[in-house]
Design an enzyme around this catalytic site. Sequence first.
Site, short mmCIF file in Angstrom:
data_model
loop_
_atom_site.label_atom_id
_atom_site.label_comp_id
_atom_site.label_asym_id
_atom_site.label_seq_id
_atom_site.Cartn_x
_atom_site.Cartn_y
_atom_site.Cartn_z
CE1 TYR A 114 0.55 7.95 2.47
CE2 TYR A 114 1.02 5.67 1.88
CZ TYR A 114 0.21 6.60 2.50
OH TYR A 114 -0.92 6.19 3.16
N PRO A 152 -2.81 0.19 12.31
CG PRO A 152 -2.60 -1.84 11.14
CD PRO A 152 -2.23 -0.38 11.07
CG ASP A 171 -1.80 1.23 1.29
OD1 ASP A 171 -2.91 1.20 0.73
OD2 ASP A 171 -1.38 2.24 1.91
CG ASN A 176 -8.49 8.88 5.69
OD1 ASN A 176 -8.37 8.19 6.70
ND2 ASN A 176 -7.46 9.20 4.92
#
Length: 238
Positions: A37, A173, A32, A124
């Site tokens: 990024y 997570p 991902d 989101n």
Amino acid sequence: PLEGFGVFQIADQTLCQQAVLEALQEGYRLIDTAASYFNEEAVGRALRTSGLPRDEVFVTTKVWVQDFGEIKTREAVLRSLEKLGLEYIDMVLLHQQMGDYYGAWRALEALVQEGIIGTIGVSNFYPDRLADLCCNAAIPPAVNQIECHPFYQRRYDLQVMKDLGVVPMAWGPSLREGTASDPPHLGSHREKHGKTNAQVALRFNTQRGVVVIPKTAHRTRMAENLAHFLTSPWTRKI
């Protein structure tokens, strides 16, 4: 895959390439990344260096808000495709629920029809925006990537996604020992099952059907995160 490897905040190109390559060697098959990024090139180099067949790795990237709109989103996806060095991208997400995301969504739908993208989703998005998009889009979102962990469980969000047929994917997570996120109730599960806090947190999500994409640049933690699936020494569900 139910667990993938995220590269958020690994901006150093050499480090990112090494981390993705090691993750693939450890057995990860979902990578991902995102345009924002600034490491899509490094991800692409790692994929090529790995020698793995293209169809064995599921690659996800995201379009940032500044590139929303039918024309701009198409151009942004083609840039990501070039940076990744791929013939197609398995999944592309809209990174936020802002701006002209409907125009951006139409661009993604067209790219799916052209075979440039395999599937599309969002990141989101709150339940109301997600439901609105699902009801009005020609191709509904396959995934909604949200922050989700034991301290932000998102139960209502997950129920809405289940009702809409959208797969939840969790960023951020995992939790680590020795941090502020080390409460007694996680510690008791850790001791009971002989697992780390990170493994307990990851198991919390995957048992609920939530895809997880933990990030780390340390190979030992890559292996540790994958090991949360191992049955032993889990004695019962958390």
